[in-house]
Design a protein around this motif. Structure first.
Motif, PDB file in Angstrom:
ATOM      1  N   ASP A  76       8.870 -16.830 -12.577  1.00 13.65           N
ATOM      2  CA  ASP A  76       9.427 -16.606 -11.245  1.00 13.65           C
ATOM      3  C   ASP A  76       8.358 -16.073 -10.314  1.00 13.65           C
ATOM      4  N   GLN A 493      15.842 -17.940 -25.328  1.00 14.41           N
ATOM      5  CA  GLN A 493      16.931 -17.176 -24.714  1.00 14.41           C
ATOM      6  C   GLN A 493      17.671 -18.041 -23.711  1.00 14.41           C
ATOM      7  N   VAL A 495      20.480 -19.129 -21.105  1.00 14.27           N
ATOM      8  CA  VAL A 495      21.449 -18.458 -20.241  1.00 14.27           C
ATOM      9  C   VAL A 495      22.255 -19.538 -19.531  1.00 14.27           C
ATOM     10  N   VAL A 497      24.203 -20.227 -16.075  1.00 16.16           N
ATOM     11  CA  VAL A 497      24.322 -19.651 -14.732  1.00 16.16           C
ATOM     12  C   VAL A 497      25.363 -20.434 -13.936  1.00 16.16           C
ATOM     13  N   GLU A 503      23.673 -15.253 -13.707  1.00 12.00           N
ATOM     14  CA  GLU A 503      23.852 -15.387 -15.156  1.00 12.00           C
ATOM     15  C   GLU A 503      25.266 -14.972 -15.556  1.00 12.00           C
ATOM     16  N   LYS A 505      28.127 -14.130 -18.579  1.00  8.81           N
ATOM     17  CA  LYS A 505      28.169 -13.590 -19.945  1.00  8.81           C
ATOM     18  C   LYS A 505      29.383 -14.144 -20.675  1.00  8.81           C
ATOM     19  N   CYS A 513      20.102 -22.784 -18.530  1.00 12.45           N
ATOM     20  CA  CYS A 513      18.724 -22.386 -18.200  1.00 12.45           C
ATOM     21  C   CYS A 513      18.125 -21.642 -19.394  1.00 12.45           C
ATOM     22  N   VAL A 514      16.834 -21.377 -19.299  1.00 10.03           N
ATOM     23  CA  VAL A 514      16.173 -20.586 -20.332  1.00 10.03           C
ATOM     24  C   VAL A 514      15.419 -19.465 -19.640  1.00 10.03           C
ATOM     25  N   LYS A 515      15.513 -18.270 -20.247  1.00  4.72           N
ATOM     26  CA  LYS A 515      15.030 -17.075 -19.561  1.00  4.72           C
ATOM     27  C   LYS A 515      13.521 -16.845 -19.652  1.00  4.72           C
ATOM     28  N   THR A 516      12.972 -17.004 -20.844  1.00  4.87           N
ATOM     29  CA  THR A 516      11.536 -16.736 -20.965  1.00  4.87           C
ATOM     30  C   THR A 516      10.867 -17.941 -21.629  1.00  4.87           C
ATOM     31  N   GLY A 542      13.574 -17.687 -11.431  1.00  6.91           N
ATOM     32  CA  GLY A 542      13.446 -16.786 -12.567  1.00  6.91           C
ATOM     33  C   GLY A 542      13.757 -17.454 -13.892  1.00  6.91           C
ATOM     34  N   TYR A 543      14.287 -18.687 -13.837  1.00  5.96           N
ATOM     35  CA  TYR A 543      14.643 -19.373 -15.070  1.00  5.96           C
ATOM     36  C   TYR A 543      14.045 -20.772 -15.107  1.00  5.96           C
TER      37      TYR A 543
END
Ligand code: 6R9
Length: 695
Positions: A76, A493, A495, A497, A503, A505, A513-516, A542-543
């Motif tokens: 990001d 990871q 996620v 969205v 994001e 839960k 998406c993927v976080k890292t 960020g994703y």
């Protein structure tokens, strides 16, 4: 983002559990990965990625260990204070753009500074550990009874000869080589030979047309093209050399000069003498390559040096050159292969994918060979001479792990159980699925009939861009639900969205998406880093955005629900609607075209094209045929539309945007679900289209 109605997804299966006890389907020497072990390992992979991936990487040979950092990343731009000099070691001449930025979105590097070679790790390393006489490749020809095999020693010899040949003919580290070959042994040999000398291979699926091949040649400017004269697929002969000739003559008009076309003689498809030959340029592989030495020094490369380019479809007409680098890809394909298939040294592994797609790169060639596996490579089609061929091959080689696509499962399912049950298949212990969501009825047939209700199915969700599996079961480690890819692989990871990028839960549906970053992630789109940033990293800052829709159920299982962008998945092949549209519009009698995907019993989705002919041209069956031909010649036969629907006009918003949502409903005849059409510039077109539905 395009409009997407998640409740309409045909593939969301009804909830059903298949409980597999962790032990019954796995080999006896299995160090079975129980669920708690997965959780422990997964937790570590997220909390301590450096430690986790360093451990995985330590199984491989490094000429020099990587710098202190295993991974540096910036998904990001808003977070970005990373100040890293990117790409000092990237020798690939067209990648200057990638060097200058130091705050790239989507930027990630793995094992930077580490010096290694993936070919060395696939071959020399396995030979040194005593596996030289193990079969690396069992090759099965199109015709039953035609076969061949290579041990690891023999494969290394063949790879070295070609590597020496390429070097001698001017291919240097960082140069690109286009490989346009069917599933002959020459295909993995060519990939490995390029990797050995640090050249960047770009395999083009041999089903692509001359024009598609030409486009890729112009884009990556290879020094050499490797092909074969012809291939027999089922009972059909395809003259590949003619296609290459045509692509090369066109690309030379565009300033690309390919000095050499190395052609393997595939005599079971076409005699050498029948092959058209351009003396100054063409060379027979069998005549020249075997003259070279079977010893070839390895070109040691930086972990972040490019390994290959693979073109894939996106939502514009121009295919994207997905660029993968060396070390992260190597560690990731090796680890995913090992865990997702519970791989053991005694396994015989067969993946039905073609090396022209990412599945063939990661799970016919690199992943299995890095693990020292025995791989079956099959030249032909699954239903030749009859629909029992796959199980004939399984019995012949005692295949233990069988990895395929839902479209193949569905088509064999339609041919009836008898073709399956007449073969033993008792060697099978793990099955795999890839390419599209597997519908529960196909899943159950695969599980019950093919696997005799004893083999777990690894339904692996991943993409050309991800390099390797992202969400996948680990065999026997947890209860399976037919149609769910289950849980993330180590280090991933996922996620989900909502359309605002928030994001969600727990139980939810939305965009996946993927976080890292993960080691197998692609690093850029060749020649267009900006497109890389906008396509994958700007929709949801960020994703990494996958382009897929996804649901997570109350037990945390992931259910992929298909593409949410303008990409159609036909028999597991990604095809951009824009590519097909531009092929149609290139026809002189086509004024406008809009393409959508429609559910198809065997192919998953099929291509449905709405076409407006130019003023004064009448609708006719001949015109339909010639429009389909236009797609075949522009892209390839696999992208040919199943249906041409005449359209006096297309439903457009007042700003001129085509409302594909409406076209999708018309194409699937869900006419009572057209929704609000009042915002259309001309609502009458909808009635006209409905009236022409069956003409
Ligand atoms: C490996 C490969 C990627 C697209 C991906 C998704 C679909 C692949 C899937 C799946 C559901 C699976 N896809 N595997 N959907 N379940 N197990 O196929 O790469 O050709 O780049 O296609 O395929 O839509 O986004 P690629």
């Amino acid at each position: 983002l395009p409009d997407q109605d998640f409740s309409q997804q045909a593939h969301i299966p009804s909830f059903q559990k298949v409980i597999l006890s962790p032990s019954f389907s796995l080999s006896t020497d299995s160090s079975t990965l129980y669920r708690f072990q997965y959780q422990e390992m997964y937790k570590r992979s997220i909390e301590d990625p450096s430690g986790f991936w360093s451990d995985m990487a330590s199984e491989f040979y490094w000429k020099k260990k990587w710098d202190h950092q295993v991974c540096s990343e910036n998904l990001d731009i808003r977070k970005g204070n990373i100040n890293i000099e990117v790409g000092n070691h990237i020798s690939f001449i067209h990648m200057q753009h990638y060097r200058i930025h130091n705050q790239l979105m989507g930027f990630s590097q793995w094992f930077k500074g580490g010096v290694t070679n993936i070919c060395y790790n696939c071959l020399d390393r396995n030979i040194e550990s005593g596996n030289g006489e193990k079969i690396a490749i069992h090759w099965e020809g199109n015709e039953p009874g035609v076969d061949d095999s290579l041990t690891y020693n023999q494969l290394l010899d063949r790879v070295c000869q070609l590597a020496n040949y390429l070097k001698q003919n001017g291919v240097k580290k960082g140069d690109s080589v286009i490989i346009y070959l069917p599933m002959l042994m020459e295909l993995p040999i060519s990939m490995l030979a390029c990797a050995r000398i640090g050249a960047v291979h770009s395999v083009v699926f041999a089903g692509f047309s001359a024009e598609s091949l030409e486009q890729r040649i112009i884009d990556c400017k290879p020094k050499i093209v490797i092909t074969c004269n012809a291939v027999k697929r089922g009972s059909k002969i395809i003259n590949l050399k003619d296609i290459v000739d045509s692509a090369l003559s066109e690309s030379s008009q565009n300033g690309v000069c390919v000095g050499l076309c190395l052609t393997s003689a595939n005599e079971s498809a076409m005699k050498r003498e029948a092959t058209k030959w351009i003396k100054e340029r063409d060379v027979w592989w069998q005549d020249d390559v075997p003259k070279y030495s079977t010893k070839c020094d390895v070109e040691w490369v930086d972990g972040e040096d490019p390994l290959f380019l693979l073109y894939t479809s996106g939502s514009t007409g121009k295919p994207k050159g997905v660029l993968h680098t060396t070390a992260g890809y190597m560690i990731y394909t090796a680890a995913t292969f090992k865990y997702a298939f519970d791989y053991k040294q005694s396994d015989i592994y067969w993946c039905t994918a073609d090396c022209g797609w990412i599945t063939g790169h990661s799970y016919v060639a690199y992943g299995p060979l890095l693990n020292g596996a025995t791989v079956v490579v099959y030249e032909g089609v699954p239903n030749y001479p009859d629909p029992g061929r796959c199980w004939d091959i399984v019995d012949k080689y005692k295949v233990t792990i069988f990895y395929t696509a839902p479209t193949l499962v569905r088509s064999l399912m339609r041919d009836g159980d008898e073709y399956v049950t007449r073969y033993s298949r008792k060697s099978l212990r793990v099955l795999g699925s890839v390419g599209e969501p597997i519908n529960p009825s196909a899943w159950r047939w695969f599980f019950n009939v093919v696997g005799d209700s004893r083999c777990p199915i690894s339904d692996t969700w991943w993409q050309t861009e991800t390099g390797g599996f992202m969400i996948t079961p680990l065999p026997g480690a947890w209860p399976q639900k037919p149609g769910s890819a289950t849980f993330p692989f180590f280090g991933v990871q996922p996620v989900i969205v909502d359309e605002k990028g928030k994001e969600m839960k727990g139980e939810c549906s939305g965009y996946l998406c993927v976080k890292t970053s993960w080691p197998g992630a692609f690093r850029t789109l060749f020649g267009d880093h900006e497109r890389y940033e906008t396509t994958y990293f700007s929709a949801f800052p960020g994703y990494y955005f996958s382009g897929d829709g996804c649901r997570r159920d109350k037990d945390g299982y992931y259910w992929l629900t298909g593409r949410v962008d303008d990409v159609i998945n036909v028999s597991g092949h990604r095809i951009g609607t824009a590519e097909v549209e531009s092929a149609l519009v290139s026809h002189p009698k086509c004024a406008e075209a809009a393409v959508v995907g429609v559910e198809h019993e065997v192919k998953g989705q099929c291509i449905y094209a709405f076409v407006t002919p130019v003023e004064g041209v009448a609708y006719s069956e001949d015109l339909k045929k010639s429009l389909v031909l236009s797609v075949r010649t522009n892209i390839g036969a696999f992208a040919a539309p199943d249906k041409i629907h005449w359209a006096p006009g297309l439903p457009k918003t007042r700003s001129g945007k085509i409302m594909r949502r409406i076209l999708r409903k018309i194409a699937s005849r869900q006419l009572d679900e057209l929704g609000d059409t009042s915002t259309l510039a001309d609502p009458n077109v909808v009635d006209q289209l409905i009236a022409l539905a069956d003409s």
